[in-house]
Each structure stands twice: as C-alpha cells, then as structure tokens.
Design an enzyme around this catalytic site. Structure first.
Site, PDB file in Angstrom:
ATOM      1  N   TYR A   1     179.154  70.662   9.224  1.00 46.24           N
ATOM      2  CA  TYR A   1     178.075  71.037  10.124  1.00 46.24           C
ATOM      3  C   TYR A   1     178.399  72.288  10.952  1.00 46.24           C
ATOM      4  CZ  TYR A   1     176.860  66.154   9.120  1.00 46.24           C
ATOM      5  OH  TYR A   1     176.589  64.968   8.501  1.00 46.24           O
TER       6      TYR A   1
ATOM      7  N   LYS B   1     184.069  64.092   9.361  1.00 44.87           N
ATOM      8  CA  LYS B   1     184.084  63.939   7.911  1.00 44.87           C
ATOM      9  C   LYS B   1     184.801  65.119   7.246  1.00 44.87           C
ATOM     10  CE  LYS B   1     179.478  61.958   8.293  1.00 44.87           C
ATOM     11  NZ  LYS B   1     179.068  62.758   9.453  1.00 44.87           N
TER      12      LYS B   1
ATOM     13  N   HIS C   1     183.417  62.949   2.872  1.00 44.61           N
ATOM     14  CA  HIS C   1     181.995  63.245   3.048  1.00 44.61           C
ATOM     15  C   HIS C   1     181.149  63.017   1.799  1.00 44.61           C
ATOM     16  CE1 HIS C   1     179.245  65.995   5.684  1.00 44.61           C
ATOM     17  NE2 HIS C   1     178.563  65.018   5.137  1.00 44.61           N
TER      18      HIS C   1
ATOM     19  N   SER D   1     181.542  58.488   2.836  1.00 38.96           N
ATOM     20  CA  SER D   1     180.124  58.758   3.053  1.00 38.96           C
ATOM     21  C   SER D   1     179.477  59.112   1.731  1.00 38.96           C
ATOM     22  CB  SER D   1     179.957  59.916   4.054  1.00 38.96           C
ATOM     23  OG  SER D   1     178.596  60.148   4.345  1.00 38.96           O
ATOM     24  N   ASN D   2     178.301  58.561   1.489  1.00 42.43           N
ATOM     25  CA  ASN D   2     177.538  58.811   0.255  1.00 42.43           C
ATOM     26  C   ASN D   2     178.191  58.231  -0.992  1.00 42.43           C
ATOM     27  OD1 ASN D   2     175.387  60.624   1.449  1.00 42.43           O
ATOM     28  ND2 ASN D   2     177.221  61.813   1.967  1.00 42.43           N
TER      29      ASN D   2
ATOM     30  N   GLN E   1     179.126  55.392   4.961  1.00 42.33           N
ATOM     31  CA  GLN E   1     177.955  55.982   5.634  1.00 42.33           C
ATOM     32  C   GLN E   1     177.024  56.584   4.590  1.00 42.33           C
ATOM     33  OE1 GLN E   1     177.439  59.983   7.984  1.00 42.33           O
ATOM     34  NE2 GLN E   1     178.510  58.554   9.333  1.00 42.33           N
TER      35      GLN E   1
ATOM     36  N   SER F   1     170.006  59.455   8.757  1.00 38.76           N
ATOM     37  CA  SER F   1     168.593  59.810   8.530  1.00 38.76           C
ATOM     38  C   SER F   1     167.673  58.603   8.683  1.00 38.76           C
ATOM     39  CB  SER F   1     168.401  60.447   7.146  1.00 38.76           C
ATOM     40  OG  SER F   1     169.036  61.683   7.051  1.00 38.76           O
ATOM     41  N   PRO F   2     167.810  57.820   9.776  1.00 32.93           N
ATOM     42  CA  PRO F   2     166.990  56.610   9.906  1.00 32.93           C
ATOM     43  C   PRO F   2     165.498  56.883  10.032  1.00 32.93           C
ATOM     44  CG  PRO F   2     168.112  57.090  11.972  1.00 32.93           C
ATOM     45  CD  PRO F   2     168.683  58.023  10.946  1.00 32.93           C
TER      46      PRO F   2
ATOM     47  N   GLN G   1     166.560  59.952  24.543  1.00 29.81           N
ATOM     48  CA  GLN G   1     166.288  58.857  25.467  1.00 29.81           C
ATOM     49  C   GLN G   1     165.442  57.781  24.782  1.00 29.81           C
ATOM     50  OE1 GLN G   1     163.766  59.799  28.782  1.00 29.81           O
ATOM     51  NE2 GLN G   1     164.667  58.203  30.064  1.00 29.81           N
TER      52      GLN G   1
END
Length: 583
Positions: free
Chosen positions: A56, A81, A114, A151-152, A173, A200-201, A250
C-alpha cells in the site's frame, strides 16, 4: 454510542492464545491514505486494530499517525503483509525488519503473506511459499511477529503449506462480503484452527445499491455499511472496513449495540453470487508468464482461450489482451460478437467518442457471456469534463451499453474543450467525479488515456486516487519509454492502442524478417512484442480472420535479440493523436 478511548469490541482467540480485535481499520492505496482519519480512528473512536501492507506504500505515514495518536504500542494490534516481490527466506526477513523500521515499531502483532503467487521467480509458487513461510516461522519464534498468517490463500494453498511447514497459519485474510462468501474456505479454516478475517466488507460500495441490504438497513434504522459490518461480525469474521472519512469511520464502529435477527442473516447469506471486487486467487497464472502456452490445444474457430492478466494497483485483474473499437475503419458488430464467443476475448475497449455504445450493448447481450466475466472499458470525452457533466455522461454511457458498472472508466484526452477553462482545472474536476464513481463501486477502476508525464504529475497533485491505467498510442515506431518507466514507478498499468501502427508495421522490412523467422504474421509479431514489454494491448479489426490471428500470440516467445531489434525501430511517429503539447 458514546466513544471512549478504547472501542469495546469483542476479540477472537487465535490458536496461540492471542486475542485479535474483531473490528479494525483497513488502510490501502486504493482510495488514498488519510493521516487524519487514522488518528481520528485511534483517538476518537477507540479503534486499536490497524491493518496495512507494504504494497500500500503508506507504512511511514501510518507510523507517524500511530505516534501522533499517543496510544501505547502494547494497546495496539498492528497487521502488516509481505508482498510477493519479497518472497524467499532472506528477502522476507529483510522486508519484515524494514517494514518495522518504516512504521517505527519493534514487532508486528500479525504478519501475513499477501498473495499465494510468487512474483517473478524461477521456483514454483509452492516452493516459494514454503521458503517464505519458514522465514515467517523464524520471525515468529524470535518474537518479531506475535502471530503469522496468510492473505488470499485458498484451501489448496493452505493444504500445501501445512504439508511443507511447521506452524499452521494463525489467520487467513480473504475478501468477504455479502456477494463473496467462501463457505468451504471458512469451514476449512475453522476446522484447522485458522481465524478467518474478511476485507472489503462493503464490496467497494456495491452493497450500498443492493435492495435487500437497503431494506434491512431501513428495518434497523442503520446504514447499509453498518448492516454489512454487523453481518460479518455476527458470522464471527474479523472485519476491517476501510475509509478515509471520519464520519464513515465513526459510523463503522457503531455496530455493537444491535443484533441482526436470524431471518435477516439468512437473507444476506442468499446474496452470495461469487463476484469479486478485488483480487481473485482462484486461477492463479504466473505473473505475465509469457512462455507458457495458454491455448487449449491448437486454436481453431471453435476454440476459446484464456489470456494472462495484469494486476492493477488496486488488486483488480485486467486482461493483458483485448479488442479495440473505433471510428477508424468502421465497426462490425458480428466481428466483436465472434471475438467474444469464438475467440474467448473478454476485454472490450470503446469510448463515447467512437459512437458504438448501443451496438456494443447488443453484442454483450447476444454473446451470453456473464457480465462478471467481461472487462468493459469506456472513456469520457473532453466535452463532458467537469464534475456534474462527467457523472451524467457516465450514467448515459452505462445506460447505452446496458451495464450497471464499468470495469474501467477513463479520461479520454488531457485537453479540455470548454472555452475559458484551464485544462488542468477541467481534468481535476472531471477526475474527482471519477474518483467518486469509483468509491461508489460504479467503476472497478479508473484511468486516463493519452496522458503524458506532466499531465499525470498534475493530476497526482490535484486529486487523491492515482490512475490505475494510462492508455497511450504504442507500437514499434512510437515507444514512449520515459512515460512507461514513470507509469511503472507510480503503479500505473500501461496500455497501448494502435499496436500495428494502423497497418504501417505490417510492411516494415525488419518486422517482416522477424515474422518469417518465427513463422508468424507481422501483426502477431507486433502484438507479441507489445505484450512481452508488459503493455496491455488492444488491436482493432473488423475481420474475423484477423481477430483470430491476433489472438494466436501466446504460444511463442520473442528472443531477446529480436525484442531489441524491434525496440530500435522507434522513430517517434504518431499514427493517431499526439498529446505532447497539450498543457
């Protein structure tokens, strides 16, 4: 809900006894990084679980936000990651230590591999995963990582890792939202004591338009985002929604004072349709593995083929090969249909300017190819630059093409067409509209066409999301090397149009000579050369035999000396628009 210094959310026990908060804040380059939003999440919302990755590019910024928050390190759960470019025993250990240094921490609470694919390696994916995992096991024993995971990873990847190594991953993840519910993978993880974590929920905003979710949200007087996060948490999935807006963060935290009824949980379970809004590890192909034939036998008109993909900076997989459409030479509806049905092409490139949106809607419908299997590119014409006009033009193009979303939407040209308005201001205004369309999930990615370095630099300064793709004229006579290198450094995929230089390349003596050497046509040599240079390539033709011929470029590889020979053909000529002097 009144916010205390610590968000009182449940924790999930890992197999080694550690407790991971069930709700956290995701960070990524997708949609940008906000220092203020991270500090707000920590200090005002009490979030203690932060997820990031080397990929990222925000480790240093995140470390600064952590320090500014004043939160004790012992109170935080930090996940990072390891990117496949650092797979391998020594490289993995170095990368972990460097990531710790950039973030200003001595250890990670969770360190993940990752992606299950090893990038640019002579070893097999399985060998590289095992070698890398051994490094993570050692980092875990040394206390540099309190827990390690992946992850993945799918069941087959986890099975192999279990056979090859000692420590079973503590966490996996994976993309998880109402439209992507990998039941078998979740069951496997739980059987093996692997905590399942979902990213990505909100399906990159696609949940906000779903009627079922909107109905449930209305019932509970909550937002669609809160319903999806609550659904995920009630399914005992560790959940990491991402936002750069304080209000949204929030809102995402206000999910522990209500409970979804069983009937609503069941209704959301039925929304699963298998769609991915990010990376899909199901059919991993070696990263641009040009040497491996991808045809099922010898391709004929009755065969289809699968093409390698390029990973965009947001993780979306874009086919490296497709078919272009334009006004030049006309449009043949039957040929585009043939490309989809008989040649297996899935990337269609068009634009409002080309004027074929309605005809393409008929092609898409008649092909019977599921929409999720297609990659549809469209472009915004400069007459529609501006915030409101850009959004209206997008909606009209989608309506004309009969689609609900585009896989990528591009600014077609760096120059504006509105008297008295500065090009830079118009680009920035239009791009902000595209960013919002992207955030809303109406575009899976956004990009530009015919942009030079100075245009990209200005856009980067004026806006938030770096373009995922830059589509530019590219053929043996027009090789913008500096632009390609710039795009590579900035994580912008390079796409080339006019790969045959509008037929000029087909009569070049050098290209003809190379074609004779390989027993191929000049068109196939040019397309192969483009693809081997890493350019997403979209040749255009109205003739079936030419489309079929253009597809037959993945069963051979040009030798280095022939690549260099063609590289030397660059003379700077344009056969299309030249954006060099556009301010």
């Amino acid at each position: 809900m009144s916010f205390a210094k610590v968000l009182r959310c449940p924790t999930v026990p890992l197999s080694n006894g550690l407790q991971i908060p069930i709700l956290g804040l995701g960070t990524s380059h997708d949609g940008g990084f906000s220092h203020d939003a991270v500090v707000y999440a920590l200090t005002e919302c009490g979030v203690r679980h932060i997820d990031t990755a080397k990929r990222y590019g925000c480790e240093e910024k995140l470390g600064k936000a952590l320090r500014e928050s004043g939160i004790q390190r012992s109170e935080l759960w930090l996940t990072n990651k390891l990117w496949p470019g650092d797979y391998g025993y020594t490289a993995a250990k170095r990368a972990c230590i460097k990531s710790c240094s950039l973030m200003g921490v001595e250890y990670f609470d969770l360190y993940l591999m990752h992606w299950p694919e090893a990038k640019c390696s002579s070893s097999s994916n399985r060998e590289m995963r095992a070698e890398t995992w051994k490094a993570l096991e050692e980092l875990y024993r040394e206390g540099v990582c309190r827990a390690i995971g992946v992850s993945n990873f799918l069941v087959q990847h986890l099975e192999q890792l279990k056979e090859d190594c000692s420590v079973v991953p503590h966490v996996n993840q994976v993309e998880y939202h109402p439209f992507q519910q990998p039941y078998k993978l979740i069951d496997y993880c739980r059987q093996e004591g692997i905590v399942f974590e979902g990213y990505s929920p909100l399906a990159k905003g696609q949940v906000f338009r779903d009627p079922s979710i909107l109905q449930i949200a209305e019932k509970y007087k909550r937002t669609p985002a809160q319903i999806c996060i609550r659904w995920s948490i009630q399914n005992e999935v560790v959940t990491i929604p991402k936002s750069t807006k304080n209000k949204r963060i929030q809102e995402n935290c206000q999910v522990f004072d209500f409970h979804l009824e069983d009937s609503d949980m069941a209704a959301m379970r039925k929304l699963h349709d298998g769609r991915h809004v990010t990376w899909d590890p199901t059919n991993i192909v070696s990263h641009l593995d040009y040497t491996a034939p991808v045809f099922r036998g010898t391709m004929s008109t009755a065969d289809t083929c699968t093409f390698p993909t390029v990973k965009l900076s947001n993780g979306v997989q874009m086919p490296i090969f497709g078919i272009g459409t334009s006004q030049v030479g006309g449009f043949c509806q039957d040929t585009v249909l043939y490309a989809l049905r008989d040649c297996g092409i899935r990337l269609i490139d068009t634009s409002k300017y080309n004027g074929f949106e309605i005809q393409l809607s008929e092609v898409i419908k008649d092909s019977e190819v599921p929409r999720r299997d297609l990659w549809v590119t469209n472009k915004l014409w400069p007459e529609d630059y501006g915030y409101e006009t850009a959004k209206r033009a997008f909606q009209k193009s989608c309506s004309q093409m009969g689609v609900e979303y585009l896989d990528i939407y591009m600014l077609h040209w760096p120059g504006g067409m509105q008297p008295g308005r500065c090009n830079r201001e118009l680009r920035a205004e239009a791009w902000r509209a595209l960013e919002e369309l992207y955030e809303e999930g109406l575009c899976r990615s956004i990009g530009v066409s015919n942009f030079m370095i100075h245009h990209l630099e200005q856009l980067k300064q004026d806006c938030t999301v770096v373009p995922h793709v830059n589509q530019v004229e590219y053929h043996p006579f027009q090789q913008p090397t500096e632009l390609m290198e710039y795009c590579c450094k900035k994580g912008i995929a390079f796409q080339g149009y006019c790969p045959l230089a509008k037929g000029q390349a087909l009569t070049d003596p050098t290209i003809i000579q190379v074609a004779q050497k390989y027993g191929r046509t000049p068109a196939q040599i040019c397309i192969r050369w483009s693809i081997q240079n890493g350019a997403i390539t979209i040749p255009k033709s109205t003739k079936r035999e030419r489309v079929l011929e253009n597809c037959q470029v993945f069963g051979f590889q040009l030798e280095e000396e022939d690549m260099e020979t063609i590289n030397k053909l660059h003379d700077g000529r344009h056969v299309s628009w030249d954006p060099t002097n556009v301010e």
